[in-house]
Write an enzyme that holds these catalytic residues in place. Structure first.
Site, PDB file in Angstrom:
ATOM      1  N   ASP A  13       6.856  18.285  -4.895  1.00  0.00           N
ATOM      2  CA  ASP A  13       6.465  16.863  -4.959  1.00  0.00           C
ATOM      3  C   ASP A  13       6.626  16.258  -6.350  1.00  0.00           C
ATOM      4  O   ASP A  13       5.859  15.376  -6.755  1.00  0.00           O
ATOM      5  CB  ASP A  13       5.015  16.672  -4.479  1.00  0.00           C
ATOM      6  CG  ASP A  13       4.818  17.196  -3.072  1.00  0.00           C
ATOM      7  OD1 ASP A  13       5.791  17.199  -2.305  1.00  0.00           O
ATOM      8  OD2 ASP A  13       3.682  17.598  -2.747  1.00  0.00           O
ATOM      9  N   HIS A  41      10.277  14.203   1.085  1.00  0.00           N
ATOM     10  CA  HIS A  41      10.977  13.630  -0.068  1.00  0.00           C
ATOM     11  C   HIS A  41      11.002  12.110   0.063  1.00  0.00           C
ATOM     12  O   HIS A  41      11.605  11.576   0.985  1.00  0.00           O
ATOM     13  CB  HIS A  41      12.402  14.204  -0.158  1.00  0.00           C
ATOM     14  CG  HIS A  41      12.440  15.675  -0.444  1.00  0.00           C
ATOM     15  ND1 HIS A  41      13.599  16.397  -0.540  1.00  0.00           N
ATOM     16  CD2 HIS A  41      11.428  16.570  -0.679  1.00  0.00           C
ATOM     17  CE1 HIS A  41      13.306  17.662  -0.816  1.00  0.00           C
ATOM     18  NE2 HIS A  41      12.002  17.796  -0.889  1.00  0.00           N
ATOM     19  N   THR A  42      10.330  11.439  -0.868  1.00  0.00           N
ATOM     20  CA  THR A  42      10.170   9.991  -0.766  1.00  0.00           C
ATOM     21  C   THR A  42      11.319   9.265  -1.457  1.00  0.00           C
ATOM     22  O   THR A  42      11.657   9.578  -2.595  1.00  0.00           O
ATOM     23  CB  THR A  42       8.841   9.561  -1.429  1.00  0.00           C
ATOM     24  OG1 THR A  42       7.807  10.420  -0.950  1.00  0.00           O
ATOM     25  CG2 THR A  42       8.490   8.111  -1.107  1.00  0.00           C
ATOM     26  N   THR A 127       2.200  24.176   5.552  1.00  0.00           N
ATOM     27  CA  THR A 127       2.355  22.858   6.164  1.00  0.00           C
ATOM     28  C   THR A 127       2.295  22.947   7.689  1.00  0.00           C
ATOM     29  O   THR A 127       2.413  21.930   8.369  1.00  0.00           O
ATOM     30  CB  THR A 127       3.701  22.228   5.759  1.00  0.00           C
ATOM     31  OG1 THR A 127       4.750  23.127   6.149  1.00  0.00           O
ATOM     32  CG2 THR A 127       3.783  21.983   4.258  1.00  0.00           C
ATOM     33  N   LYS A 332       7.133   9.638 -12.939  1.00  0.00           N
ATOM     34  CA  LYS A 332       5.735   9.199 -12.963  1.00  0.00           C
ATOM     35  C   LYS A 332       5.131   9.090 -14.357  1.00  0.00           C
ATOM     36  O   LYS A 332       3.914   9.212 -14.500  1.00  0.00           O
ATOM     37  CB  LYS A 332       4.876  10.132 -12.085  1.00  0.00           C
ATOM     38  CG  LYS A 332       5.188   9.994 -10.602  1.00  0.00           C
ATOM     39  CD  LYS A 332       4.047  10.492  -9.758  1.00  0.00           C
ATOM     40  CE  LYS A 332       3.919   9.712  -8.472  1.00  0.00           C
ATOM     41  NZ  LYS A 332       2.871  10.086  -7.592  1.00  0.00           N
TER      42      LYS A 332
HETATM   43  P1  GDP Z   1       9.498  15.285  -3.742  1.00  0.00           P
HETATM   44  O1  GDP Z   1       8.934  16.160  -2.676  1.00  0.00           O
HETATM   45  O2  GDP Z   1       9.795  16.037  -5.013  1.00  0.00           O
HETATM   46  O3  GDP Z   1      10.680  14.473  -3.281  1.00  0.00           O
HETATM   47  O4  GDP Z   1       8.362  14.264  -4.138  1.00  0.00           O
HETATM   48  P2  GDP Z   1       7.417  13.424  -3.123  1.00  0.00           P
HETATM   49  O5  GDP Z   1       8.216  12.326  -2.542  1.00  0.00           O
HETATM   50  O6  GDP Z   1       6.704  14.340  -2.202  1.00  0.00           O
HETATM   51  O7  GDP Z   1       6.331  12.903  -4.132  1.00  0.00           O
HETATM   52  C1  GDP Z   1       6.679  12.152  -5.243  1.00  0.00           C
HETATM   53  C2  GDP Z   1       5.874  10.863  -5.200  1.00  0.00           C
HETATM   54  O8  GDP Z   1       6.016  10.196  -6.434  1.00  0.00           O
HETATM   55  C3  GDP Z   1       6.345   9.879  -4.155  1.00  0.00           C
HETATM   56  O9  GDP Z   1       5.216   9.169  -3.726  1.00  0.00           O
HETATM   57  C4  GDP Z   1       7.295   8.955  -4.932  1.00  0.00           C
HETATM   58  O10 GDP Z   1       7.384   7.674  -4.367  1.00  0.00           O
HETATM   59  C5  GDP Z   1       6.611   8.902  -6.257  1.00  0.00           C
HETATM   60  N1  GDP Z   1       7.478   8.741  -7.432  1.00  0.00           N
HETATM   61  C6  GDP Z   1       8.618   9.396  -7.762  1.00  0.00           C
HETATM   62  N2  GDP Z   1       9.016   9.049  -8.996  1.00  0.00           N
HETATM   63  C7  GDP Z   1       8.106   8.157  -9.458  1.00  0.00           C
HETATM   64  C8  GDP Z   1       7.935   7.470 -10.699  1.00  0.00           C
HETATM   65  O11 GDP Z   1       8.711   7.617 -11.652  1.00  0.00           O
HETATM   66  N3  GDP Z   1       6.837   6.649 -10.816  1.00  0.00           N
HETATM   67  C9  GDP Z   1       5.942   6.479  -9.787  1.00  0.00           C
HETATM   68  N4  GDP Z   1       4.915   5.674  -9.967  1.00  0.00           N
HETATM   69  N5  GDP Z   1       6.082   7.123  -8.614  1.00  0.00           N
HETATM   70  C10 GDP Z   1       7.140   7.958  -8.467  1.00  0.00           C
HETATM   71  P1  IMO Z   2       8.561  19.185  -1.180  1.00  0.00           P
HETATM   72  O1  IMO Z   2       9.993  19.584  -0.889  1.00  0.00           O
HETATM   73  C1  IMO Z   2       4.469  20.583  -1.816  1.00  0.00           C
HETATM   74  C2  IMO Z   2       3.409  24.358   0.162  1.00  0.00           C
HETATM   75  C3  IMO Z   2       2.327  24.392   1.212  1.00  0.00           C
HETATM   76  C4  IMO Z   2       1.811  25.817   1.008  1.00  0.00           C
HETATM   77  C5  IMO Z   2       3.062  26.603   0.694  1.00  0.00           C
HETATM   78  C6  IMO Z   2       3.690  27.297   1.890  1.00  0.00           C
HETATM   79  O2  IMO Z   2       8.190  17.876  -0.617  1.00  0.00           O
HETATM   80  O3  IMO Z   2       8.273  19.363  -2.628  1.00  0.00           O
HETATM   81  P2  IMO Z   2       5.068  26.460   3.987  1.00  0.00           P
HETATM   82  O4  IMO Z   2       4.772  25.407   5.021  1.00  0.00           O
HETATM   83  O5  IMO Z   2       6.317  26.223   3.203  1.00  0.00           O
HETATM   84  O6  IMO Z   2       5.019  27.843   4.590  1.00  0.00           O
HETATM   85  O7  IMO Z   2       3.823  26.385   2.966  1.00  0.00           O
HETATM   86  O8  IMO Z   2       3.979  25.667   0.144  1.00  0.00           O
HETATM   87  N1  IMO Z   2       4.517  23.415   0.403  1.00  0.00           N
HETATM   88  C7  IMO Z   2       4.707  22.283  -0.302  1.00  0.00           C
HETATM   89  N2  IMO Z   2       3.972  21.713  -1.278  1.00  0.00           N
HETATM   90  N3  IMO Z   2       5.648  20.024  -1.465  1.00  0.00           N
HETATM   91  C8  IMO Z   2       6.432  20.621  -0.524  1.00  0.00           C
HETATM   92  O9  IMO Z   2       7.696  20.236  -0.295  1.00  0.00           O
HETATM   93  C9  IMO Z   2       5.947  21.770   0.158  1.00  0.00           C
HETATM   94  N4  IMO Z   2       6.447  22.593   1.108  1.00  0.00           N
HETATM   95  C10 IMO Z   2       5.560  23.581   1.251  1.00  0.00           C
HETATM   96  O10 IMO Z   2       1.350  23.411   0.953  1.00  0.00           O
HETATM   97  O11 IMO Z   2       0.993  25.874  -0.147  1.00  0.00           O
HETATM   98 MG    MG Z   3       7.320  16.165  -1.369  1.00  0.00          MG
END
Ligand code: GDP
Ligand code: IMO
Ligand code: MG
Length: 424
Positions: A13, A41-42, A127, A332
């Site tokens: 994340d 992935h946002t 998850t 962020k």
């Molecule tokens: P990923 O799993 O690595 O793709 O990340 P996620 O999407 O799960 O979480 C990243 C969060 O941070 C999302 O809510 C994005 O919209 C937000 N985000 C990403 N880059 C930035 C940034 O530079 N600033 C802010 N405020 N939010 C961001």
């Molecule tokens: P992105 O790609 C954050 C975490 C789960 C748990 C561990 C194992 O969005 O970064 P799993 O379901 O894979 O067997 O869970 O990994 N986990 C994540 N945490 N972002 C993710 O994906 C995750 N995918 C799995 O919370 O601790």
């Molecule tokens: Mg994520």
């Protein structure tokens, strides 16, 4: 020609979706190379706001290809649902292809994951998408792959061969058993809907590389959750590290030209396990938001409130070592805009001594973080688009990261949208 691999540098994340979306403008193909729909992935761009789970975040590039790669475990129902959802938002999906060697994540994998989590014996906090069980079936050669959907009589033989093992495990865990016909019907449906997208992956990827195309390999999760190199057993069941992109797609490691580590300006984690810089609940609540904004700290997959912590430089340094980053994308930074002081962990002490390695989970619970306190900048960075216009204290924060990781920070996120970024 460029082969860029993009991976998470912390616990997942970090903002991978946003950076992939940004970089995909220059790419001909984006390949997801591991994981499954545990990912969230946002992406926020002119086509809307999306939380993608299986579809590579390069899908928005007009005329580009998006490839669901070999190292993934893919729930076809979830993929179809996701494709329908983004199509309903006006996004074309004709450029999406699936590796014939990718593993099919079955309904019984989800059932088994749920039963394990419910039993309370594992305490991983997965998850619940069946990820670990799909990879377990792959490793014990009990999985079906997308290529099996292209020959339904062979597929039926495989289903008949694997189901006794699956049903025995379900029965032992007190779960419901699955009939061969139920899985076969699903396979027929998936074949009808997805066969035209299934391709042989090694020639598909290598031809693109040899033609001089620009490829981006999109990782899922982050270094600390790698099954071999992370906080075992609180990890996922695949390798979210850069080298695995080459294993997964079947191209030579030496063809990788760039490795981008994505990190956020503080730390977050979902699920159980050690998290040395975790904040006290009140501070964490201030960071997290209430969940009404796209960038609030709630899981993009499960909606769980993320655990939050201060920036942990030993983690970033470790991620740089095991991945070999050529640059960092720091997301962020804007979320720190209002703080008077910001804590940063620069080292760990174990049994009173500073250590120079990443301990395994058991000892990571015991480490004592060594903090420095940085002065905040107390101004909004949301509108900044050039590095020179960032507040001095924000630059100092970035320089500290660069010197700890030994890698330049090349991209700086100042908001969730594609254009809210500084290229340094
Ligand atoms: P990923 O799993 O690595 O793709 O990340 P996620 O999407 O799960 O979480 C990243 C969060 O941070 C999302 O809510 C994005 O919209 C937000 N985000 C990403 N880059 C930035 C940034 O530079 N600033 C802010 N405020 N939010 C961001
Ligand atoms: P992105 O790609 C954050 C975490 C789960 C748990 C561990 C194992 O969005 O970064 P799993 O379901 O894979 O067997 O869970 O990994 N986990 C994540 N945490 N972002 C993710 O994906 C995750 N995918 C799995 O919370 O601790
Ligand atoms: Mg994520």
């Amino acid at each position: 020609m460029s082969v860029t691999v993009l991976v998470g540098a912390q616990y997942g994340d970090e903002g991978k979706g946003k950076i992939v979306d940004f970089l995909s403008e220059q790419m001909d193909m984006v390949v997801r190379f591991q994981g499954g729909d545990n990912a969230g992935h946002t992406v926020v761009n002119e086509q809307g706001s999306f939380k993608l789970h299986l579809v590579p975040c390069g899908i928005f590039k007009k005329g580009g290809k998006a490839f669901v790669g070999t190292g993934m475990v893919v729930n076809p129902d979830e993929l179809l649902r996701e494709l329908a959802e983004i199509e309903s938002q006006g996004v074309g999906t004709s450029g999406l292809f699936i590796s014939s060697r990718a593993v099919i994540l079955m309904p019984y994998h989800i059932e088994l994951d749920n039963l394990s989590e419910k039993s309370g014996r594992t305490n991983i906090g997965t998850t619940k998408r069946g990820i670990g069980y799909a990879y377990a079936d792959k490793a014990r050669r009990n999985a079906l792959r997308f290529e099996d959907l292209l020959d339904l009589s062979y597929c039926e033989k495989r289903i008949r061969a694997v189901m006794p093992t699956v049903n025995a495990e379900l029965a032992a865990k007190g779960g419901r058993e699955f009939a061969v016909e139920e899985i076969l019907d699903k396979a027929k449906f998936w074949a009808e809907k997805l066969a035209h997208r299934i391709v042989e992956p090694v020639s598909f990827v290598n031809q693109a590389i040899d033609e001089g195309k620009n490829l981006l390999f999109e990782g899922q999760l982050g270094a600390m959750k790698d099954i071999d190199l992370g906080i075992y057993p609180y990890v996922t069941s695949s390798n979210p590290v850069a080298a695995y992109a080459a294993v997964s797609a079947g191209f030579p490691v030496r063809k990788i030209t760039e490795i981008v580590g994505v990190m956020k300006a503080f730390s977050s984690a979902v699920g159980d396990g050690p998290f040395p810089t975790e904040m006290d609940p009140t501070t964490a609540d201030g960071f997290r938001g209430k969940g009404d904004q796209i960038d609030d700290e709630f899981g993009a997959r499960t909606g769980r409130a993320r655990r939050l912590g201060w920036l942990d430089l030993p983690v970033v340094r470790y991620a740089a070592i095991i991945n070999g980053f050529t640059s960092i994308a720091l997301c962020k930074i804007d979320k720190l805009d209002t703080y008077d002081e910001i804590k940063v962990c620069t080292a760990y002490k174990l049994d009173g001594k500073v250590i120079d390695y990443m301990p395994s989970a058991k000892d990571l619970y015991r480490v004592e973080p060594v903090y420095v306190t940085m002065k905040g900048w107390k101004t909004s960075t949301r509108e900044v688009r050039e590095y020179k216009n960032l507040p001095e204290n924000a630059k100092k924060y970035i320089e500290l990261i660069e010197s700890a990781a030994g890698v330049p920070v090349r991209y700086i996120g100042v908001g969730p949208a594609r254009n809210e970024i500084i290229v340094k």
